[in-house]
Design a protein around this motif. Structure first.
Motif, PDB file in Angstrom:
ATOM      1  N   ARG A  57       2.093   6.626  -6.850  1.00 56.81           N
ATOM      2  CA  ARG A  57       1.079   7.631  -7.213  1.00 56.81           C
ATOM      3  C   ARG A  57       1.622   9.047  -7.009  1.00 56.81           C
ATOM      4  O   ARG A  57       1.369   9.941  -7.807  1.00 56.81           O
ATOM      5  CB  ARG A  57      -0.197   7.422  -6.418  1.00 56.81           C
ATOM      6  N   GLN A  58       2.389   9.243  -5.941  1.00 60.45           N
ATOM      7  CA  GLN A  58       2.994  10.554  -5.692  1.00 60.45           C
ATOM      8  C   GLN A  58       3.997  10.902  -6.795  1.00 60.45           C
ATOM      9  O   GLN A  58       4.014  12.026  -7.307  1.00 60.45           O
ATOM     10  CB  GLN A  58       3.668  10.562  -4.328  1.00 60.45           C
ATOM     11  N   LEU A  67      -0.355   7.941 -20.431  1.00 64.44           N
ATOM     12  CA  LEU A  67      -0.180   6.935 -19.393  1.00 64.44           C
ATOM     13  C   LEU A  67      -1.082   7.260 -18.216  1.00 64.44           C
ATOM     14  O   LEU A  67      -1.021   8.360 -17.672  1.00 64.44           O
ATOM     15  CB  LEU A  67       1.275   6.900 -18.905  1.00 64.44           C
ATOM     16  N   SER A  68      -1.896   6.297 -17.845  1.00 63.84           N
ATOM     17  CA  SER A  68      -2.721   6.451 -16.643  1.00 63.84           C
ATOM     18  C   SER A  68      -1.919   5.950 -15.450  1.00 63.84           C
ATOM     19  O   SER A  68      -0.924   5.248 -15.608  1.00 63.84           O
ATOM     20  CB  SER A  68      -4.017   5.654 -16.773  1.00 63.84           C
ATOM     21  N   VAL A  69      -2.372   6.267 -14.271  1.00 68.68           N
ATOM     22  CA  VAL A  69      -1.685   5.809 -13.069  1.00 68.68           C
ATOM     23  C   VAL A  69      -1.713   4.276 -13.016  1.00 68.68           C
ATOM     24  O   VAL A  69      -0.755   3.653 -12.564  1.00 68.68           O
ATOM     25  CB  VAL A  69      -2.242   6.453 -11.782  1.00 68.68           C
ATOM     26  N   ASP A  70      -2.783   3.654 -13.491  1.00 73.04           N
ATOM     27  CA  ASP A  70      -2.851   2.194 -13.492  1.00 73.04           C
ATOM     28  C   ASP A  70      -1.813   1.579 -14.426  1.00 73.04           C
ATOM     29  O   ASP A  70      -1.224   0.548 -14.102  1.00 73.04           O
ATOM     30  CB  ASP A  70      -4.252   1.725 -13.880  1.00 73.04           C
ATOM     31  N   GLU A  71      -1.583   2.198 -15.596  1.00 70.62           N
ATOM     32  CA  GLU A  71      -0.549   1.705 -16.496  1.00 70.62           C
ATOM     33  C   GLU A  71       0.834   1.944 -15.867  1.00 70.62           C
ATOM     34  O   GLU A  71       1.740   1.130 -16.028  1.00 70.62           O
ATOM     35  CB  GLU A  71      -0.601   2.430 -17.844  1.00 70.62           C
ATOM     36  N   PHE A  72       0.969   3.041 -15.175  1.00 67.34           N
ATOM     37  CA  PHE A  72       2.221   3.417 -14.541  1.00 67.34           C
ATOM     38  C   PHE A  72       2.583   2.447 -13.429  1.00 67.34           C
ATOM     39  O   PHE A  72       3.743   2.147 -13.203  1.00 67.34           O
ATOM     40  CB  PHE A  72       2.085   4.839 -13.992  1.00 67.34           C
ATOM     41  N   LEU A  73       1.585   1.944 -12.718  1.00 66.56           N
ATOM     42  CA  LEU A  73       1.820   0.975 -11.649  1.00 66.56           C
ATOM     43  C   LEU A  73       2.213  -0.352 -12.262  1.00 66.56           C
ATOM     44  O   LEU A  73       2.921  -1.124 -11.790  1.00 66.56           O
ATOM     45  CB  LEU A  73       0.576   0.785 -10.767  1.00 66.56           C
ATOM     46  N   MET A 132      -3.006  12.202 -16.349  1.00 72.11           N
ATOM     47  CA  MET A 132      -2.374  11.392 -17.388  1.00 72.11           C
ATOM     48  C   MET A 132      -0.958  11.925 -17.629  1.00 72.11           C
ATOM     49  O   MET A 132      -0.708  13.109 -17.463  1.00 72.11           O
ATOM     50  CB  MET A 132      -3.170  11.462 -18.695  1.00 72.11           C
ATOM     51  N   ILE A 133      -0.061  11.047 -18.033  1.00 65.02           N
ATOM     52  CA  ILE A 133       1.297  11.462 -18.398  1.00 65.02           C
ATOM     53  C   ILE A 133       1.424  11.355 -19.907  1.00 65.02           C
ATOM     54  O   ILE A 133       1.169  10.301 -20.483  1.00 65.02           O
ATOM     55  CB  ILE A 133       2.356  10.585 -17.706  1.00 65.02           C
ATOM     56  N   THR A 134       1.826  12.452 -20.528  1.00 64.74           N
ATOM     57  CA  THR A 134       2.036  12.473 -21.976  1.00 64.74           C
ATOM     58  C   THR A 134       3.516  12.226 -22.277  1.00 64.74           C
ATOM     59  O   THR A 134       4.367  12.281 -21.384  1.00 64.74           O
ATOM     60  CB  THR A 134       1.640  13.833 -22.562  1.00 64.74           C
ATOM     61  N   THR A 153       0.835  -1.199   0.000  1.00 61.83           N
ATOM     62  CA  THR A 153       0.000   0.000   0.000  1.00 61.83           C
ATOM     63  C   THR A 153       0.871   1.250   0.000  1.00 61.83           C
ATOM     64  O   THR A 153       0.606   2.198  -0.729  1.00 61.83           O
ATOM     65  CB  THR A 153      -0.951  -0.010   1.216  1.00 61.83           C
ATOM     66  N   GLN A 154       1.948   1.236   0.798  1.00 55.96           N
ATOM     67  CA  GLN A 154       2.850   2.385   0.841  1.00 55.96           C
ATOM     68  C   GLN A 154       3.575   2.565  -0.490  1.00 55.96           C
ATOM     69  O   GLN A 154       3.733   3.684  -0.976  1.00 55.96           O
ATOM     70  CB  GLN A 154       3.871   2.239   1.978  1.00 55.96           C
ATOM     71  N   VAL A 155       3.996   1.468  -1.094  1.00 57.92           N
ATOM     72  CA  VAL A 155       4.665   1.534  -2.394  1.00 57.92           C
ATOM     73  C   VAL A 155       3.728   2.147  -3.425  1.00 57.92           C
ATOM     74  O   VAL A 155       4.123   3.020  -4.202  1.00 57.92           O
ATOM     75  CB  VAL A 155       5.146   0.134  -2.835  1.00 57.92           C
ATOM     76  N   GLN A 156       2.475   1.703  -3.425  1.00 57.08           N
ATOM     77  CA  GLN A 156       1.501   2.251  -4.374  1.00 57.08           C
ATOM     78  C   GLN A 156       1.293   3.744  -4.136  1.00 57.08           C
ATOM     79  O   GLN A 156       1.185   4.515  -5.083  1.00 57.08           O
ATOM     80  CB  GLN A 156       0.185   1.490  -4.297  1.00 57.08           C
ATOM     81  N   LYS A 157       1.251   4.166  -2.875  1.00 55.74           N
ATOM     82  CA  LYS A 157       1.120   5.596  -2.563  1.00 55.74           C
ATOM     83  C   LYS A 157       2.319   6.365  -3.094  1.00 55.74           C
ATOM     84  O   LYS A 157       2.173   7.442  -3.671  1.00 55.74           O
ATOM     85  CB  LYS A 157       0.987   5.809  -1.053  1.00 55.74           C
ATOM     86  N   ASP A 158       3.524   5.797  -2.904  1.00 54.60           N
ATOM     87  CA  ASP A 158       4.745   6.442  -3.392  1.00 54.60           C
ATOM     88  C   ASP A 158       4.744   6.552  -4.918  1.00 54.60           C
ATOM     89  O   ASP A 158       5.138   7.576  -5.474  1.00 54.60           O
ATOM     90  CB  ASP A 158       5.984   5.678  -2.932  1.00 54.60           C
TER      91      ASP A 158
END
Length: 113
Positions: A58-59, A107-113, A71-73, A51-56
């Motif tokens: 996302r940050q 890139l969405s956050v889900d793709e980024f994860l 989104m990231i272009t 959970t902490q890794v996912q928060k990091d």
């Protein structure tokens, strides 16, 4: 002879393997592998770590998402690569295409994860 692209890739690899992103990526990979088929159950402590890794992540995503649209272009990722001193258009395109699973050019956050 080493090309500029090789040098840029090395800078990015060094950032990932020895820089601030290493511990985060290592935790994500370890926990993801453990969750895989046939893996043992994840402990409460490991779930907290995940959970902490996912928060990091996302940050970090929000920092790269310069315009804040969620989104990231390519341009935003390219800007970060330039700040790291590792910009090469071919490398950027290769990295972006590997992560952009739905091929929508963002890139969405889900793709980024």
């Amino acid at each position: 002879a080493s090309t500029r692209r090789d040098k840029d890739k090395k800078k990015i690899d060094d950032f990932i393997t020895a820089g601030p992103g290493f511990e985060l990526m290592n935790k994500m990979i370890t926990l993801a592998m453990k969750r895989g088929a046939g893996g043992s159950a994840i402990s409460k402590e490991e779930m907290t770590q995940m959970t902490q890794v996912q928060k990091d992540v996302r940050q970090l995503f929000r920092k790269i998402d310069i315009n804040g649209d969620g989104m990231i272009t390519r341009d935003e990722l390219g800007s970060v690569m330039k700040q790291l001193g590792a910009f090469d258009q071919d490398t950027l395109d290769e990295m972006f295409d590997q992560v952009d699973h739905n091929q929508d050019g963002k890139l969405s956050v889900d793709e980024f994860l």
